[in-house]
Design a protein around this motif. Structure first.
Motif, PDB file in Angstrom:
ATOM      1  N   GLU A  28       0.835  -1.011   0.073  1.00  0.00           N
ATOM      2  CA  GLU A  28      -0.100   0.095  -0.042  1.00  0.00           C
ATOM      3  C   GLU A  28       0.993   1.338   0.096  1.00  0.00           C
ATOM      4  OE1 GLU A  28      -3.279   0.452  -0.170  1.00  0.00           O
ATOM      5  OE2 GLU A  28      -3.647  -1.506  -0.497  1.00  0.00           O
ATOM      6  N   ALA A  29       2.182   1.153   0.023  1.00  0.00           N
ATOM      7  CA  ALA A  29       2.922   2.374   0.056  1.00  0.00           C
ATOM      8  C   ALA A  29       3.145   3.026  -1.291  1.00  0.00           C
ATOM      9  CB  ALA A  29       4.423   1.826   0.102  1.00  0.00           C
ATOM     10  N   ALA A  30       3.062   4.417  -1.427  1.00  0.00           N
ATOM     11  CA  ALA A  30       3.017   5.280  -2.236  1.00  0.00           C
ATOM     12  C   ALA A  30       3.497   6.833  -1.927  1.00  0.00           C
ATOM     13  CB  ALA A  30       1.360   5.451  -2.829  1.00  0.00           C
ATOM     14  N   PRO A  31       4.075   7.356  -2.763  1.00  0.00           N
ATOM     15  CA  PRO A  31       4.467   8.764  -2.320  1.00  0.00           C
ATOM     16  C   PRO A  31       3.500   9.666  -2.128  1.00  0.00           C
ATOM     17  CG  PRO A  31       4.636   8.470  -4.787  1.00  0.00           C
ATOM     18  CD  PRO A  31       4.349   7.161  -4.260  1.00  0.00           C
ATOM     19  N   GLU A  32       3.633  10.724  -1.323  1.00  0.00           N
ATOM     20  CA  GLU A  32       2.609  11.709  -1.070  1.00  0.00           C
ATOM     21  C   GLU A  32       2.375  12.564  -2.002  1.00  0.00           C
ATOM     22  OE1 GLU A  32       2.353  13.690   2.791  1.00  0.00           O
ATOM     23  OE2 GLU A  32       4.187  12.574   3.497  1.00  0.00           O
ATOM     24  N   PRO A  33       1.183  12.832  -2.559  1.00  0.00           N
ATOM     25  CA  PRO A  33       0.856  13.933  -3.614  1.00  0.00           C
ATOM     26  C   PRO A  33       1.345  15.414  -3.300  1.00  0.00           C
ATOM     27  CG  PRO A  33      -1.113  13.265  -2.448  1.00  0.00           C
ATOM     28  CD  PRO A  33      -0.089  12.403  -1.900  1.00  0.00           C
ATOM     29  N   VAL A  34       2.538  15.664  -2.885  1.00  0.00           N
ATOM     30  CA  VAL A  34       2.748  16.954  -2.270  1.00  0.00           C
ATOM     31  C   VAL A  34       2.577  18.015  -3.430  1.00  0.00           C
ATOM     32  CG1 VAL A  34       4.713  18.241  -1.627  1.00  0.00           C
ATOM     33  CG2 VAL A  34       4.678  16.003  -0.807  1.00  0.00           C
ATOM     34  N   GLY A  35       1.738  19.061  -2.862  1.00  0.00           N
ATOM     35  CA  GLY A  35       1.587  20.064  -3.767  1.00  0.00           C
ATOM     36  C   GLY A  35       0.092  19.953  -4.663  1.00  0.00           C
ATOM     37  N   ALA A  36      -0.549  18.825  -4.381  1.00  0.00           N
ATOM     38  CA  ALA A  36      -1.843  18.802  -4.859  1.00  0.00           C
ATOM     39  C   ALA A  36      -2.786  19.704  -3.975  1.00  0.00           C
ATOM     40  CB  ALA A  36      -2.425  17.327  -4.720  1.00  0.00           C
ATOM     41  N   GLU A  37      -3.749  20.286  -4.678  1.00  0.00           N
ATOM     42  CA  GLU A  37      -4.533  21.223  -3.961  1.00  0.00           C
ATOM     43  C   GLU A  37      -5.376  20.739  -2.961  1.00  0.00           C
ATOM     44  OE1 GLU A  37      -7.690  24.803  -5.257  1.00  0.00           O
ATOM     45  OE2 GLU A  37      -6.644  23.587  -6.721  1.00  0.00           O
ATOM     46  N   ARG A  38      -5.942  19.662  -3.243  1.00  0.00           N
ATOM     47  CA  ARG A  38      -6.698  18.858  -2.348  1.00  0.00           C
ATOM     48  C   ARG A  38      -6.144  17.799  -1.481  1.00  0.00           C
ATOM     49  NH1 ARG A  38     -12.994  18.540  -3.939  1.00  0.00           N
ATOM     50  NH2 ARG A  38     -13.414  20.901  -4.202  1.00  0.00           N
ATOM     51  N   TYR A  39      -4.935  17.868  -1.157  1.00  0.00           N
ATOM     52  CA  TYR A  39      -4.377  16.872  -0.214  1.00  0.00           C
ATOM     53  C   TYR A  39      -4.332  17.387   1.227  1.00  0.00           C
ATOM     54  CZ  TYR A  39      -0.705  14.014   1.782  1.00  0.00           C
ATOM     55  OH  TYR A  39       0.051  13.307   2.776  1.00  0.00           O
ATOM     56  N   ARG A  40      -4.296  16.696   2.235  1.00  0.00           N
ATOM     57  CA  ARG A  40      -4.006  17.305   3.518  1.00  0.00           C
ATOM     58  C   ARG A  40      -3.748  16.080   4.156  1.00  0.00           C
ATOM     59  NH1 ARG A  40      -5.032  21.237   1.055  1.00  0.00           N
ATOM     60  NH2 ARG A  40      -6.236  23.134   1.715  1.00  0.00           N
ATOM     61  N   ARG A  41      -2.999  16.213   5.302  1.00  0.00           N
ATOM     62  CA  ARG A  41      -2.293  15.316   6.316  1.00  0.00           C
ATOM     63  C   ARG A  41      -2.542  15.462   7.504  1.00  0.00           C
ATOM     64  NH1 ARG A  41       3.151  12.021   6.172  1.00  0.00           N
ATOM     65  NH2 ARG A  41       3.170  11.051   8.041  1.00  0.00           N
ATOM     66  N   ILE A  42      -3.190  14.699   8.498  1.00  0.00           N
ATOM     67  CA  ILE A  42      -3.555  14.803   9.798  1.00  0.00           C
ATOM     68  C   ILE A  42      -2.514  13.600  10.631  1.00  0.00           C
ATOM     69  CG2 ILE A  42      -5.911  15.860   9.614  1.00  0.00           C
ATOM     70  CD1 ILE A  42      -7.078  13.324   9.888  1.00  0.00           C
ATOM     71  N   THR A  43      -2.407  13.890  11.777  1.00  0.00           N
ATOM     72  CA  THR A  43      -1.674  12.961  12.718  1.00  0.00           C
ATOM     73  C   THR A  43      -2.968  11.753  13.281  1.00  0.00           C
ATOM     74  OG1 THR A  43      -0.284  14.490  13.185  1.00  0.00           O
ATOM     75  CG2 THR A  43      -0.373  12.346  14.635  1.00  0.00           C
ATOM     76  N   THR A  44      -4.034  12.202  13.616  1.00  0.00           N
ATOM     77  CA  THR A  44      -5.166  11.418  14.240  1.00  0.00           C
ATOM     78  C   THR A  44      -6.514  11.794  13.575  1.00  0.00           C
ATOM     79  OG1 THR A  44      -5.570  12.618  16.158  1.00  0.00           O
ATOM     80  CG2 THR A  44      -3.744  11.084  16.423  1.00  0.00           C
ATOM     81  N   LEU A  45      -7.570  10.792  13.965  1.00  0.00           N
ATOM     82  CA  LEU A  45      -8.810  11.162  13.321  1.00  0.00           C
ATOM     83  C   LEU A  45      -9.222  12.456  14.355  1.00  0.00           C
ATOM     84  CD1 LEU A  45     -10.316   7.706  12.514  1.00  0.00           C
ATOM     85  CD2 LEU A  45      -9.715   9.508  10.809  1.00  0.00           C
ATOM     86  N   ALA A  46      -8.892  12.518  15.274  1.00  0.00           N
ATOM     87  CA  ALA A  46      -9.371  13.795  16.274  1.00  0.00           C
ATOM     88  C   ALA A  46      -9.249  15.016  15.474  1.00  0.00           C
ATOM     89  CB  ALA A  46      -8.673  13.754  17.629  1.00  0.00           C
ATOM     90  N   GLU A  47      -8.306  15.145  14.581  1.00  0.00           N
ATOM     91  CA  GLU A  47      -8.104  16.422  14.107  1.00  0.00           C
ATOM     92  C   GLU A  47      -8.870  16.556  12.783  1.00  0.00           C
ATOM     93  OE1 GLU A  47      -3.784  16.483  12.871  1.00  0.00           O
ATOM     94  OE2 GLU A  47      -3.319  15.630  14.651  1.00  0.00           O
TER      95      GLU A  47
END
Length: 231
Positions: free
Chosen positions: A203-222
């Motif tokens: 399931e590994a893949a590079p992050e789509p850095v720069g994609a306008e609709r991409y976000r990253r969170i640490t936990t679902l609480a965020e």
């Protein structure tokens, strides 16, 4: 555009999953310790899983069959029937394992259920995923459930059209960049990466850095606050 529909991955996003696969792999290595080096054995098992995805799909049953196949290969057909029997029992034990929710998962889902249409979009064995959803206590909070053979751009286009206002007003959150994030963004939705502690190599893949609709969170609480920020 306002986010009206939220897609959730299940395994290793809402509840723990890969941990149990790793524990079973350790037992597998122990059973075959006289026949193969553990690191080499894991490489052989991963290769078997990869080539068998098209035949067995994702999930525990395909994993068990790949373990059996690998055991036969590394022993050149001499693996004892007792070992095969033990591998089958380990698979049944995985299928019986109680659901263990990820930290913050229930609070997150309940916080968003009243304001958004929630859709569970997951790969894996149909019976196993239905069982885990029922045992999770979260089933009644989802507007729709999609248990699919694979997650592609077309999967998200169809799912968000069927259960919401289309991909443009949808968001998908999960622990897999390859399955949960990138194809959702390609479909026109927001893709939110919530990494788990253990990542399956396939399931590994590079992050789509720069994609306008991409976000990253640490936990679902965020997630609820992120959705408020997106509008």
């Amino acid at each position: 555009m306002t986010v009206t529909t939220i897609g959730f991955d299940a395994d290793d996003t809402l509840w723990h999953n890969e941990t149990f696969f790793r524990l079973t792999q350790e037992k597998f290595a122990d059973l075959l310790r006289d026949h193969a080096d553990p690191s080499h054995l894991m490489d052989r098992l991963l290769a078997a899983e990869h080539r068998n995805l098209g035949h067995y799909g994702f999930g525990i049953k395909g994993f068990v069959l790949s373990m059996v196949e690998t055991a036969i290969e590394v022993t050149e057909g001499r693996v004892p029937a007792s070992v095969i029997g033990q591998l089958l029992e380990e698979g049944r034990e995985m299928l019986r394992h109680p659901v263990d929710l990820m930290e913050g998962a229930e609070d997150c889902v309940r916080a968003l259920a009243d304001s958004h249409a929630l859709v569970l979009i997951t790969k894996g064995d149909l019976l196993d995923q239905e069982r885990k959803l029922a045992e999770s206590g979260l089933g009644d909070l989802f507007h729709g459930v999609e248990i699919v053979s694979d997650k592609t751009q077309e999967t998200y286009v169809r799912a968000f059209a069927a259960h919401g206002d289309g991909a443009a007003r949808a968001l998908m959150v999960g622990n897999s960049l390859k399955s949960d994030v990138v194809p959702a963004i390609d479909a026109g939705a927001w893709g939110v990466f919530c990494p788990s502690e253990i990542e399956w190599a396939l399931e590994a893949a590079p992050e789509p850095v720069g994609a306008e609709r991409y976000r990253r969170i640490t936990t679902l609480a965020e997630l609820p606050e992120l959705i408020r920020q997106l509008g």
